[in-house]
Design an enzyme around this catalytic site. Structure first.
Site, short mmCIF file in Angstrom:
data_model
loop_
_atom_site.label_atom_id
_atom_site.label_comp_id
_atom_site.label_asym_id
_atom_site.label_seq_id
_atom_site.Cartn_x
_atom_site.Cartn_y
_atom_site.Cartn_z
CD GLU A 58 33.88 -19.37 3.16
OE1 GLU A 58 34.47 -19.33 2.06
OE2 GLU A 58 34.49 -19.50 4.24
CB CYS A 90 36.56 -23.76 13.93
SG CYS A 90 38.05 -23.96 12.97
CD GLU A 107 37.20 -16.19 6.98
OE1 GLU A 107 36.43 -16.68 7.82
OE2 GLU A 107 38.35 -15.82 7.26
CB CYS A 145 39.78 -21.39 6.12
SG CYS A 145 38.22 -21.93 6.84
CE1 TYR A 200 36.96 -16.78 12.47
CE2 TYR A 200 37.89 -15.10 11.05
CZ TYR A 200 36.95 -16.08 11.27
OH TYR A 200 36.01 -16.37 10.31
CB THR A 204 33.01 -21.72 6.68
OG1 THR A 204 33.19 -20.33 6.47
CG2 THR A 204 34.35 -22.42 6.66
CB CYS A 245 42.43 -20.63 12.28
SG CYS A 245 41.40 -19.19 11.94
CG HIS A 275 33.44 -19.01 14.85
ND1 HIS A 275 34.00 -20.25 14.66
CD2 HIS A 275 33.43 -18.42 13.64
CE1 HIS A 275 34.29 -20.40 13.38
NE2 HIS A 275 33.96 -19.30 12.75
FE1 SF4 Z 1 38.23 -21.30 9.07
FE2 SF4 Z 1 39.45 -20.12 11.11
FE3 SF4 Z 1 36.78 -20.06 10.91
FE4 SF4 Z 1 38.12 -22.32 11.53
S1 SF4 Z 1 37.97 -20.43 12.76
S2 SF4 Z 1 36.41 -22.12 10.11
S3 SF4 Z 1 39.92 -22.12 10.24
S4 SF4 Z 1 38.26 -19.07 9.51
FE FE Z 2 35.90 -18.13 9.03
#
Ligand code: SF4
Ligand code: FE
Length: 481
Positions: free
Chosen positions: A256, A102, A442, A98, A295, A189, A298, A291
Site C-alpha cells: 500500500e 481487484c 488489512e 493479496c 473478501y 493497494t 481472495c 469490493h
Molecule cells: Fe487484495 Fe483481496 Fe482487496 Fe483483491 S480484494 S485487492 S486480493 S485484499
Molecule cells: Fe484489500
C-alpha cells in the site's frame, strides 16, 4: 493480453516518483520492498495469459467483443459476478497473498455505472469519456488502482471545513481543457505497480463540497504525483533475499502507498466527475459493495494456503491425528467457507444497474466483509494455536547456517522423520507473515472499516419493513377496539 513478463516490462517504461524510507527509488519495481508485490501482480497476468483458466481469468469485452482479462471486464451478468469471486479464490490460492488488482476492477465498474447515471440526469459526457478510456485499458491490458480513501484530518468536520482544505482531494482549478487536483489518498493497494490510478471521492457530498466530488484517471507517472510506499510488519526481512526468513516470493498484503497530488493536471478526457456531489454517495456505495464481497473470495484463497500450511506443520509436529487439532482445522474450514458462501450468495442475488452492469447484493456483500473483520483474526488465532510458540521465537536463517550452532539447531528443531527443518521454518515464516499485524489490519480496515459495513447493513436490512412483517405475523393491533 500481457503475460507477467510483459507486464513487468511495461512498468519499466514508466517513471513514477516513488519514495520508501526517505529515499526516492530509481528502480522501484526491482527494489526488494516492491518486487514481491510486482511478482504477485505479474502472476495475475500469467494466469490470464496461460490459457489454463480461461473461463475464470478472461472474459469477452462488452465494448468490442475482444477476449480480455477479467480484471478489465465489466460485470455483465450474475455469472460474471460469480466468476469474479472464483477468480479471486483461484489467485488467492495460487499466490497465498493479496494480488492487488481487484480495487481497479471495482473502480471500473463503479465509474461505468455512475458516469451513466450522471449523464442521464445532467446531460454531461462523462460516460462517453469513460467508455473510451476503458476501451484503451482493456486493449492494452493495463493495471489500475482505485484511490478512494482520503486522509480525512479532523473527522468531525466536512472536507471543506478542514483547517487545511487539502485533507481531501479536491479541484483547485477548472480549466477549459481539464481540472487541477490537490490532496492525498492513503492505503492505496497496488498503486505503486499500477499503470493508472482511478481517483474517486470518499463520501457523498452536498453542493458546498462540489469541488471534492472529483473522479478521474491519473497515470502513475503524472507530473505532480508522488507515492510513498508504506511499511509492513517485518518488511526488513524482504531485504534478506534468498533466506528462509525472507518469506515466500510473493508479497505480504497489497503493497500500500500514500499518494500525494500536488496540483496534478487532469485533461478532460480523463475526468469522470467534477462537481456532481449528489452522485458521489452512489459511487462509494457501489464500489464498496463489490469490493466487500471480494473478501469472501481472495481471503478464502489465502486461507486455503494457510490451512494447508497449518495442517502440514501439525503433521511435522506429530499432532495432526489429534482430535482437538483436527477440530481446530475444521473450525478454520467452517469460517472460511461461510465467508466464501456469502460472497457467492451476494453475487447470485446481484441486480442489473441502469448502465447495464450488475451490482452484488449490498446487504450480503457488507456482511461478508463484516465477517472478514472477525474471521481472519479467528483463523489467525487458530493457526497460532496449532503452530505453537515457534512462530514468534524461531531463530534466524543465519543461525541455522552458522558453522557453530547451525548443526545444533537442526538437531533440536527436528520434527517428524521425513520432514526437514527447512520445511518447518518455511511453513512458520508463511504463517507468521499471513497472520501479521499488517495482514490482520488489512482484513479489518481494507474495503472499509467494520463500522462502515454496519451502517450499510442496518440500512439494507430495512427495519420498518421487518417491523411491519412482525406485526402482521404476530397479529399486533387486531384485538384493539
Ligand atoms: Fe487484495 Fe483481496 Fe482487496 Fe483483491 S480484494 S485487492 S486480493 S485484499
Ligand atoms: Fe484489500
Amino acid at each position: 493480453m500481457m503475460n507477467g513478463a510483459q507486464y513487468v516490462e511495461s512498468l519499466k517504461k514508466l517513471k513514477p516518483r516513488i519514495f520508501y524510507r526517505g529515499v526516492r527509488l530509481d528502480d522501484p519495481y526491482g527494489h526488494p520492498a516492491l518486487a514481491p508485490h510486482v511478482r504477485t501482480a505479474a502472476a495475475t497476468y500469467d494466469l490470464a495469459a496461460g490459457g489454463q483458466h480461461d473461463e475464470i481469468m478472461t472474459a469477452t469485452s462488452n465494448l468490442d467483443g475482444a477476449k480480455i482479462s477479467r480484471f478489465t471486464h465489466l460485470f455483465w451478468s450474475v455469472d460474471d459476478l460469480i466468476r469474479k469471486i472464483a477468480m479471486l479464490r483461484l489467485i488467492g490460492r495460487e499466490t497465498g497473498t493479496c494480488f492487488q488488482r481487484c480495487v481497479g476492477l471495482d473502480a471500473i465498474n463503479a465509474l461505468w455505472s455512475v458516469t451513466y447515471d450522471v449523464d442521464k440526469a445532467k446531460g454531461t459526457e462523462y460516460h462517453r469519456r469513460f467508455r473510451t478510456f476503458l476501451a484503451r485499458l482493456q486493449r492494452e491490458d493495463l493495471m489500475s488502482a482505485g484511490a478512494m480513501t482520503d486522509p480525512k484530518g479532523d473527522r468531525s468536520l466536512a472536507p471543506w471545513q478542514q483547517a487545511d482544505p487539502d485533507l481531501y482531494v479536491h479541484i483547485v482549478l477548472r480549466r477549459p481543457d481539464g481540472v487541477v487536483i490537490r490532496g492525498a489518498k492513503t492505503h492505496i493497494t497496488g498503486a505503486a505497480n499500477s499503470h493508472e490510478i482511478f481517483v474517486m471521492p470518499t463520501l457523498g457530498l452536498p453542493p458546498e463540497g462540489a469541488d471534492y466530488a472529483v473522479a478521474c484517471a491519473v497515470p502513475i507517472d503524472a507530473p505532480g504525483l508522488s507515492l510513498v510506499f508504506g511499511r509492513q510488519s517485518n518488511d526488513e526481512r524482504k531485504e534478506e533475499a534468498g533466506t528462509i526468513d525472507c518469506g515466500t516470493e510473493w508479497g505480504v498484503v497489497g503493497g500500500e502507498s500514500t499518494l500525494i497530488f500536488e496540483d496534478v493536471f487532469v485533461p478532460n478526457e480523463r475526468v469522470f466527475m467534477a462537481g456532481e456531489g449528489e452522485f458521489a454517495g452512489s459511487l462509494v456505495d457501489r464500489f464498496s459493495a463489490w469490493h466487500r464481497a471480494n473478501y469472501g473470495g481472495c481471503k478464502a484463497g489465502n486461507a486455503d494456503v494457510l490451512l494447508g500450511a497449518t495442517a502440514l506443520l501439525a503433521e511435522i509436529h506429530g499432532t495432526i491425528k489429534n482430535s482437538i487439532v483436527r477440530d481446530k482445522l475444521t473450525e478454520i474450514v467452517h469460517l472460511v467457507e461461510t465467508n466464501f458462501a456469502g460472497a457467492i450468495g451476494s453475487s447470485a442475488l446481484g441486480k442489473r444497474l441502469p448502465a447495464g452492469n450488475w451490482l452484488v447484493d449490498p446487504l450480503l456483500a457488507n456482511t461478508v466483509k463484516q465477517n472478514v473483520t472477525r474471521f481472519v483474526y479467528q483463523v489467525g488465532r487458530l493457526t497460532h494455536d496449532i503452530a505453537g510458540g515457534l512462530l514468534s521465537t524461531l531463530p534466524s536463517d543465519a543461525d541455522f547456517q552458522s558453522s557453530e550452532v547451525g548443526g545444533l539447531l537442526e538437531k533440536y528443531f527436528a520434527g517428524k522423520e521425513g520432514f526437514s527443518t527447512v520445511d518447518k521454518r518455511k511453513l512458520c515464516r508463511y504463517i507468521e507473515g499471513m497472520t501479521s499485524v499488517s495482514t490482520l489490519v488489512e482484513a479489518l480496515h481494507g474495503a472499509g472499516s467494520p463500522q462502515a459495513q454496519r451502517i450499510v447493513m442496518l440500512r439494507q436490512a430495512d427495519l420498518p419493513e421487518k417491523t411491519r412483517q412482525a406485526k402482521k405475523v404476530i397479529g399486533l393491533g387486531k384485538d384493539r377496539k
